[in-house]
Design an enzyme around this catalytic site. Structure first.
Site, PDB file in Angstrom:
ATOM      1  N   GLY A  71       0.827  -1.211   0.000  1.00  0.00           N
ATOM      2  CA  GLY A  71       0.000   0.000   0.000  1.00  0.00           C
ATOM      3  C   GLY A  71       0.858   1.257   0.000  1.00  0.00           C
ATOM      4  N   THR A  72       1.938   1.219   0.751  1.00  0.00           N
ATOM      5  CA  THR A  72       2.793   2.413   0.850  1.00  0.00           C
ATOM      6  C   THR A  72       3.355   2.792  -0.521  1.00  0.00           C
ATOM      7  OG1 THR A  72       3.395   1.826   3.108  1.00  0.00           O
ATOM      8  CG2 THR A  72       4.875   3.346   1.959  1.00  0.00           C
ATOM      9  N   ASN A 151      -8.157   3.880   8.667  1.00  0.00           N
ATOM     10  CA  ASN A 151      -7.605   2.672   9.273  1.00  0.00           C
ATOM     11  C   ASN A 151      -7.682   2.662  10.797  1.00  0.00           C
ATOM     12  OD1 ASN A 151      -5.624   4.761   8.391  1.00  0.00           O
ATOM     13  ND2 ASN A 151      -4.281   3.662   9.784  1.00  0.00           N
ATOM     14  N   GLN A 179      -8.041  -0.268   3.550  1.00  0.00           N
ATOM     15  CA  GLN A 179      -8.911  -0.858   4.590  1.00  0.00           C
ATOM     16  C   GLN A 179     -10.312  -1.161   4.071  1.00  0.00           C
ATOM     17  OE1 GLN A 179      -7.812  -1.869   7.494  1.00  0.00           O
ATOM     18  NE2 GLN A 179      -5.832  -0.838   7.614  1.00  0.00           N
ATOM     19  N   SER A 199      -3.679  -3.155  -0.616  1.00  0.00           N
ATOM     20  CA  SER A 199      -2.549  -3.859  -0.006  1.00  0.00           C
ATOM     21  C   SER A 199      -2.919  -5.308   0.261  1.00  0.00           C
ATOM     22  CB  SER A 199      -2.168  -3.156   1.301  1.00  0.00           C
ATOM     23  OG  SER A 199      -1.216  -3.921   2.002  1.00  0.00           O
ATOM     24  N   HIS A 201      -1.527  -7.595   2.443  1.00  0.00           N
ATOM     25  CA  HIS A 201      -1.492  -8.209   3.785  1.00  0.00           C
ATOM     26  C   HIS A 201      -2.676  -7.823   4.670  1.00  0.00           C
ATOM     27  CE1 HIS A 201       0.279  -4.908   6.445  1.00  0.00           C
ATOM     28  NE2 HIS A 201       0.512  -4.403   5.258  1.00  0.00           N
ATOM     29  N   CYS A 325       4.602   5.259  18.628  1.00  0.00           N
ATOM     30  CA  CYS A 325       5.471   5.133  19.791  1.00  0.00           C
ATOM     31  C   CYS A 325       6.854   5.615  19.390  1.00  0.00           C
ATOM     32  CB  CYS A 325       5.524   3.682  20.241  1.00  0.00           C
ATOM     33  SG  CYS A 325       6.311   3.511  21.834  1.00  0.00           S
TER      34      CYS A 325
HETATM   35  C1  LIG Z   1      -5.006   3.064   5.014  1.00  0.00           C
HETATM   36  C2  LIG Z   1      -3.662   2.467   4.793  1.00  0.00           C
HETATM   37  N1  LIG Z   1      -2.912   2.878   3.758  1.00  0.00           N
HETATM   38  C3  LIG Z   1      -1.695   2.372   3.510  1.00  0.00           C
HETATM   39  C4  LIG Z   1      -1.158   1.411   4.321  1.00  0.00           C
HETATM   40  C5  LIG Z   1       0.210   0.876   4.004  1.00  0.00           C
HETATM   41  O1  LIG Z   1       0.137  -0.373   3.388  1.00  0.00           O
HETATM   42  P1  LIG Z   1       1.402  -1.369   3.388  1.00  0.00           P
HETATM   43  O2  LIG Z   1       1.567  -1.829   4.813  1.00  0.00           O
HETATM   44  O3  LIG Z   1       1.005  -2.480   2.466  1.00  0.00           O
HETATM   45  O4  LIG Z   1       2.571  -0.612   2.897  1.00  0.00           O
HETATM   46  C6  LIG Z   1      -1.896   0.950   5.418  1.00  0.00           C
HETATM   47  C7  LIG Z   1      -1.303  -0.045   6.346  1.00  0.00           C
HETATM   48  O5  LIG Z   1      -1.427   0.054   7.553  1.00  0.00           O
HETATM   49  C8  LIG Z   1      -3.178   1.486   5.663  1.00  0.00           C
HETATM   50  O6  LIG Z   1      -3.924   1.093   6.705  1.00  0.00           O
END
Ligand SMILES: Cc1ncc(COP(=O)(O)O)c(C=O)c1O
Length: 380
Positions: A71-72, A151, A179, A199, A201, A325
């Site tokens: 996703g990133t 998320n 999400q 994403s 995972h 954190c």
């Molecule tokens: C809304 C949202 N965007 C992007 C990401 C990032 O995805 P990835 O972990 O596959 O890089 C996440 C992951 O927590 C997410 O919840």
């Protein structure tokens, strides 16, 4: 004591059928999909099938799908890729204060490169303000990026209405559907989105994999350079085994979507009912908004995130807060900070519980009993 996992919004267990598909691919399909010999062609078939399955899941066509490392990376390619390719038309980007850091930090990085950004507010129900969006649009706006489901709170954003609003404007529209995917039906044509992030995972697929939908009329500037893979939009030899697993995860998430939705709704209701039965003082963040059923963000007055999460973990319940954190201290979540006023305690006493494949009625109710006991001990 077997720990109970209530953090599926962070990541999900790999589905056994996904693991099988990956193992089989790893053992029997090592070819490079770009090779023209039979080994390569066999690996290419895995990619072709994956692209078709991914495209069909959002009512797109195969050539619109770009596999990424998650996703990133999909958010980065969408945002930076569109900004760099379209800067002749303008340098203004609109987003919201509640986006995932994959979006927020990417937009902030573009600001350092001379782009301008507007960060829309979020109301106390966790939703983006449509009126503010209308006023934020400018002649030089080239990209609006707003997530489909938050998320931390699970609040669903009005993507279709935003798509309608933006249809007449030159701007491209990206949504991070990480999400939402697997919980809500998604049709990129109906939503009028130009780019959409998914994403693997989060839907019981392997980590380090995702895809970006790119409408055929949208040009994205590649962020890395190399071979011809993914039509040069994301070069690099594809992770074939992971993609084989992702294909299985997508298919399962599509065929089981409604059943999962109902099941997670039941888990959520059961969880909340037990808290009520045990007289726990709590409120739900974003309660009055439309939300997906598998994420629930609960504020427990008179407590704090550190004490809650430590005690939950000791009792075998894995949940999380949206808080970052840093160097041992917990900073309030940027999402809840955007929703509430500065002196609201919700930003420091809220926990996200998220349901999924690791759950069943028994472990959800056991977790709720434990949570209730801990919160009551901390507050009464
Ligand atoms: C809304 C949202 N965007 C992007 C990401 C990032 O995805 P990835 O972990 O596959 O890089 C996440 C992951 O927590 C997410 O919840």
């Amino acid at each position: 004591m077997k720990a109970i996992y209530l953090d599926h919004a962070a990541t999900t267990p790999v589905h056994p059928q996904v693991a099988d598909a990956m193992t089989e691919s790893l053992q029997e399909n090592f070819g490079n999909p770009s090779s023209i010999h039979s080994f390569g062609r066999k690996a290419r078939q895995v990619l072709d099938k994956a692209r078709l399955v991914a495209a069909q899941s959002i009512h797109a066509t195969e050539k619109d799908i770009v596999f990424t490392s998650g996703g990133t990376e999909a958010d980065n390619i969408a945002i930076t890729g569109v900004a760099l390719a379209n800067q002749a038309k303008g340098k203004h980007i609109v987003t919201t204060k509640m986006e995932h850091h994959a979006t927020l930090h990417t937009v902030e990085n573009l600001e350092k490169q001379g782009f301008e950004a507007t960060y829309l507010d979020v109301d106390e129900h966790g939703a983006v303000d449509m009126e503010q969006l209308k006023h934020a649009l400018r002649d030089d706006t080239i990209l609006v990026t707003i997530m489909m489901v938050n998320n931390e709170t699970g609040v669903i954003q009005p993507i279709e209405k935003i798509g309608d609003l933006l249809a007449e404007h030159q701007t491209f529209f990206h949504t991070d559907a990480v999400q939402a995917y697997g919980m809500l039906p998604i049709d990129v044509g109906e939503l009028k989105v130009d780019l959409l992030t998914v994403s693997s995972h989060k839907i019981n697929g392997p980590k380090g994999l995702g895809f970006l939908y790119v409408h055929p009329d949208v040009t994205v500037h590649a962020l890395q350079h190399g071979g011809e893979q993914e039509r040069k939009r994301r070069p690099g030899t594809e992770n074939v085994a992971a993609i084989a697993g992702f294909t299985e995860a997508i298919q399962l998430s599509q065929t089981e979507r409604e059943q999962r939705y109902q099941q997670y709704q039941d888990y959520r209701d059961l969880f909340l009912q037990i808290l009520r039965d045990q007289d726990v003082d709590f409120s739900i963040n974003g309660e009055n908004s439309e939300r997906i059923p598998n994420i629930i963000n609960i504020s427990f007055p008179g407590t704090n995130v550190e004490a809650l999460l430590t005690n939950f973990d000791l009792s075998g319940v894995a949940a999380s807060s949206g808080s970052a954190c840093t160097a041992g201290s917990v900073e309030p979540s940027h999402v809840l900070s955007a929703m509430f006023t500065e002196n609201s305690s919700c930003t420091t006493n809220s926990i996200r519980f998220s349901f999924g494949l690791a759950n069943n009625q028994e472990n959800v109710s056991e977790a709720a009993e434990k949570v209730a006991k801990i919160v009551n001990r901390l507050t009464k």
